[in-house]
Design a protein around this motif. Structure first.
Motif, PDB file in Angstrom:
ATOM      1  N   PHE A   1      10.782   7.786   4.854  1.00  0.00           N
ATOM      2  CA  PHE A   1      10.040   8.200   6.045  1.00  0.00           C
ATOM      3  C   PHE A   1      10.961   8.481   7.235  1.00  0.00           C
ATOM      4  O   PHE A   1      10.838   9.518   7.891  1.00  0.00           O
ATOM      5  N   THR A   2      11.865   7.562   7.524  1.00  0.00           N
ATOM      6  CA  THR A   2      12.689   7.712   8.731  1.00  0.00           C
ATOM      7  C   THR A   2      13.666   8.876   8.638  1.00  0.00           C
ATOM      8  O   THR A   2      14.046   9.450   9.667  1.00  0.00           O
ATOM      9  N   ALA A   3      14.067   9.257   7.428  1.00  0.00           N
ATOM     10  CA  ALA A   3      14.997  10.379   7.267  1.00  0.00           C
ATOM     11  C   ALA A   3      14.286  11.725   7.276  1.00  0.00           C
ATOM     12  O   ALA A   3      14.939  12.772   7.402  1.00  0.00           O
ATOM     13  N   ASN A   4      12.952  11.694   7.179  1.00  0.00           N
ATOM     14  CA  ASN A   4      12.221  12.951   7.048  1.00  0.00           C
ATOM     15  C   ASN A   4      11.125  13.148   8.088  1.00  0.00           C
ATOM     16  O   ASN A   4      10.408  14.147   8.050  1.00  0.00           O
TER      17      ASN A   4
ATOM     18  N   ILE B   1      -2.193   4.994   5.955  1.00  0.00           N
ATOM     19  CA  ILE B   1      -1.840   4.582   4.594  1.00  0.00           C
ATOM     20  C   ILE B   1      -2.678   3.381   4.177  1.00  0.00           C
ATOM     21  O   ILE B   1      -3.234   3.335   3.074  1.00  0.00           O
ATOM     22  N   VAL B   2      -2.781   2.391   5.047  1.00  0.00           N
ATOM     23  CA  VAL B   2      -3.566   1.187   4.754  1.00  0.00           C
ATOM     24  C   VAL B   2      -5.041   1.561   4.547  1.00  0.00           C
ATOM     25  O   VAL B   2      -5.683   1.105   3.588  1.00  0.00           O
ATOM     26  N   ARG B   3      -5.559   2.409   5.407  1.00  0.00           N
ATOM     27  CA  ARG B   3      -6.963   2.831   5.289  1.00  0.00           C
ATOM     28  C   ARG B   3      -7.206   3.543   3.954  1.00  0.00           C
ATOM     29  O   ARG B   3      -8.192   3.255   3.248  1.00  0.00           O
ATOM     30  N   HIS B   4      -6.309   4.449   3.598  1.00  0.00           N
ATOM     31  CA  HIS B   4      -6.476   5.209   2.360  1.00  0.00           C
ATOM     32  C   HIS B   4      -6.358   4.307   1.135  1.00  0.00           C
ATOM     33  O   HIS B   4      -7.102   4.475   0.154  1.00  0.00           O
ATOM     34  N   ALA B   5      -5.444   3.361   1.188  1.00  0.00           N
ATOM     35  CA  ALA B   5      -5.260   2.438   0.062  1.00  0.00           C
ATOM     36  C   ALA B   5      -6.502   1.581  -0.161  1.00  0.00           C
ATOM     37  O   ALA B   5      -6.841   1.242  -1.298  1.00  0.00           O
ATOM     38  N   LYS B   6      -7.172   1.239   0.901  1.00  0.00           N
ATOM     39  CA  LYS B   6      -8.360   0.405   0.777  1.00  0.00           C
ATOM     40  C   LYS B   6      -9.584   1.204   0.329  1.00  0.00           C
ATOM     41  O   LYS B   6     -10.450   0.677  -0.375  1.00  0.00           O
ATOM     42  N   GLU B   7      -9.649   2.470   0.722  1.00  0.00           N
ATOM     43  CA  GLU B   7     -10.830   3.265   0.400  1.00  0.00           C
ATOM     44  C   GLU B   7     -10.710   4.047  -0.911  1.00  0.00           C
ATOM     45  O   GLU B   7     -11.701   4.234  -1.614  1.00  0.00           O
ATOM     46  N   HIS B   8      -9.495   4.495  -1.235  1.00  0.00           N
ATOM     47  CA  HIS B   8      -9.336   5.322  -2.432  1.00  0.00           C
ATOM     48  C   HIS B   8      -8.225   4.842  -3.363  1.00  0.00           C
ATOM     49  O   HIS B   8      -8.452   4.671  -4.559  1.00  0.00           O
ATOM     50  N   CYS B   9      -7.028   4.671  -2.830  1.00  0.00           N
ATOM     51  CA  CYS B   9      -5.882   4.366  -3.689  1.00  0.00           C
ATOM     52  C   CYS B   9      -5.751   2.859  -3.908  1.00  0.00           C
ATOM     53  O   CYS B   9      -4.750   2.229  -3.574  1.00  0.00           O
TER      54      CYS B   9
ATOM     55  N   TYR C   1       0.832  -1.205   0.000  1.00  0.00           N
ATOM     56  CA  TYR C   1       0.000   0.000   0.000  1.00  0.00           C
ATOM     57  C   TYR C   1       0.872   1.263   0.000  1.00  0.00           C
ATOM     58  O   TYR C   1       0.585   2.227  -0.707  1.00  0.00           O
ATOM     59  N   THR C   2       1.918   1.245   0.809  1.00  0.00           N
ATOM     60  CA  THR C   2       2.828   2.388   0.877  1.00  0.00           C
ATOM     61  C   THR C   2       3.489   2.625  -0.479  1.00  0.00           C
ATOM     62  O   THR C   2       3.556   3.759  -0.960  1.00  0.00           O
ATOM     63  N   ARG C   3       3.960   1.560  -1.078  1.00  0.00           N
ATOM     64  CA  ARG C   3       4.608   1.662  -2.386  1.00  0.00           C
ATOM     65  C   ARG C   3       3.645   2.233  -3.424  1.00  0.00           C
ATOM     66  O   ARG C   3       3.997   3.114  -4.216  1.00  0.00           O
ATOM     67  N   ARG C   4       2.416   1.747  -3.424  1.00  0.00           N
ATOM     68  CA  ARG C   4       1.429   2.196  -4.408  1.00  0.00           C
ATOM     69  C   ARG C   4       1.120   3.682  -4.244  1.00  0.00           C
ATOM     70  O   ARG C   4       1.178   4.449  -5.211  1.00  0.00           O
ATOM     71  N   ILE C   5       0.809   4.094  -3.030  1.00  0.00           N
ATOM     72  CA  ILE C   5       0.409   5.483  -2.796  1.00  0.00           C
ATOM     73  C   ILE C   5       1.541   6.457  -3.088  1.00  0.00           C
ATOM     74  O   ILE C   5       1.365   7.452  -3.808  1.00  0.00           O
ATOM     75  N   PHE C   6       2.726   6.192  -2.563  1.00  0.00           N
ATOM     76  CA  PHE C   6       3.794   7.182  -2.657  1.00  0.00           C
ATOM     77  C   PHE C   6       4.484   7.197  -4.019  1.00  0.00           C
ATOM     78  O   PHE C   6       5.077   8.218  -4.390  1.00  0.00           O
ATOM     79  N   SER C   7       4.380   6.110  -4.760  1.00  0.00           N
ATOM     80  CA  SER C   7       4.853   6.163  -6.150  1.00  0.00           C
ATOM     81  C   SER C   7       3.864   6.957  -6.997  1.00  0.00           C
ATOM     82  O   SER C   7       4.258   7.731  -7.877  1.00  0.00           O
TER      83      SER C   7
ATOM     84  N   THR D   1       8.421   8.615  -4.812  1.00  0.00           N
ATOM     85  CA  THR D   1       9.373   7.518  -4.922  1.00  0.00           C
ATOM     86  C   THR D   1       9.087   6.761  -6.218  1.00  0.00           C
ATOM     87  O   THR D   1       8.041   6.949  -6.838  1.00  0.00           O
ATOM     88  N   GLU D   2      10.025   5.929  -6.609  1.00  0.00           N
ATOM     89  CA  GLU D   2       9.835   5.106  -7.794  1.00  0.00           C
ATOM     90  C   GLU D   2       9.027   3.867  -7.435  1.00  0.00           C
ATOM     91  O   GLU D   2       9.132   3.346  -6.325  1.00  0.00           O
ATOM     92  N   LYS D   3       8.244   3.389  -8.390  1.00  0.00           N
ATOM     93  CA  LYS D   3       7.432   2.201  -8.157  1.00  0.00           C
ATOM     94  C   LYS D   3       8.303   0.984  -7.855  1.00  0.00           C
ATOM     95  O   LYS D   3       7.896   0.079  -7.118  1.00  0.00           O
ATOM     96  N   GLU D   4       9.513   0.969  -8.410  1.00  0.00           N
ATOM     97  CA  GLU D   4      10.408  -0.179  -8.236  1.00  0.00           C
ATOM     98  C   GLU D   4      11.379   0.005  -7.067  1.00  0.00           C
ATOM     99  O   GLU D   4      12.296  -0.799  -6.891  1.00  0.00           O
ATOM    100  N   ALA D   5      11.209   1.055  -6.279  1.00  0.00           N
ATOM    101  CA  ALA D   5      12.137   1.327  -5.176  1.00  0.00           C
ATOM    102  C   ALA D   5      12.181   0.165  -4.197  1.00  0.00           C
ATOM    103  O   ALA D   5      11.166  -0.476  -3.919  1.00  0.00           O
ATOM    104  N   GLY D   6      13.364  -0.106  -3.672  1.00  0.00           N
ATOM    105  CA  GLY D   6      13.527  -1.200  -2.720  1.00  0.00           C
ATOM    106  C   GLY D   6      12.965  -0.870  -1.350  1.00  0.00           C
ATOM    107  O   GLY D   6      12.669   0.293  -1.043  1.00  0.00           O
TER     108      GLY D   6
END
Length: 223
Positions: free
Chosen positions: A176-179, A194-202, A152-158, A163-168
């Protein structure tokens, strides 16, 4: 994007999600070990099915490291059947329970005394425990400031273009931890939102109408 702007963007996204959905009260559990078991059971499973499996473990008095190690594989498999992949998850639960029993006498509370990076390395050495599961245990069961990365994090933030969709995994985690401040409560709430948003919208096929991030999203929802 420079670090200051990235930090501001992450904070803005968090506030938008929190305003829309409110506190998510994650992770619902009665004990640290229950959260550890849940982190394993939720692999490739919907949370509603994990809840059913945990309820059945409680009914069978199998929700402790000692009880899981004592249990016959077929009895344990039947209890966790709702979570799917139950035969493999029996092995994973027993491996995790053996590790906890050997190192901490089965007491999950003792994990809090171990430094985060050391504990993470130990968890990753357990059969069936990958990065997402280890970090879920660190954050939710142990209250360590470790950001959990999932699909879900990968999908939303790409889609947001951060971030890139293929980011490790490590690259996404550092985003997140650096910022953000090293705050377990913040990481907990952010990941839950993030999980809630991915399920309802993204979703895989997004529902962009009413999305609080639509004006900052770079994803072409007509694709």
């Amino acid at each position: 994007m420079d670090k200051e702007n990235l930090a501001q963007n992450l904070a803005d996204i968090y506030q938008r999600l929190l305003k829309k959905y409110g506190p998510q009260h994650w992770w619902p559990a009665e004990s640290r070990f229950e959260m550890m078991a849940g982190a394993v059971l939720t692999q490739s499973a919907a949370w509603t099915n994990v809840e059913k499996a945990i309820s059945r473990l409680k009914e069978a008095n199998l929700l402790s490291a000692e009880a899981i190690l004592r249990a016959a594989d077929n009895a344990l498999a039947e209890s966790i059947r709702p979570s799917g992949y139950f035969n493999v998850k029996v092995r994973k639960l027993k491996a995790l329970s053996n590790w906890l029993q050997t190192g901490c006498g089965g007491q999950a509370e003792k994990l809090l005394e171990i430094e985060s990076s050391v504990l993470r390395d130990e968890l990753l050495s357990v059969w069936g425990i990958g990065e997402e599961t280890a970090d879920s245990i660190l954050l939710y069961a142990c209250g360590k400031p470790v950001f959990v990365i999932d699909a879900y994090t990968r999908r939303i933030f790409s889609r947001l273009g951060l971030t890139e969709k293929e980011a490790g995994y490590d690259h996404l985690q550092r985003l997140f931890t650096a910022n953000l401040a090293a705050d377990a409560a913040l990481y907990n709430e952010y990941h839950a939102l993030i999980v809630r948003h991915a399920k309802e919208h993204c979703r895989v096929k997004p529902c962009c109408e009413g999305c609080v991030l639509k004006d900052v999203c770079r994803f072409d929802y007509r694709e």
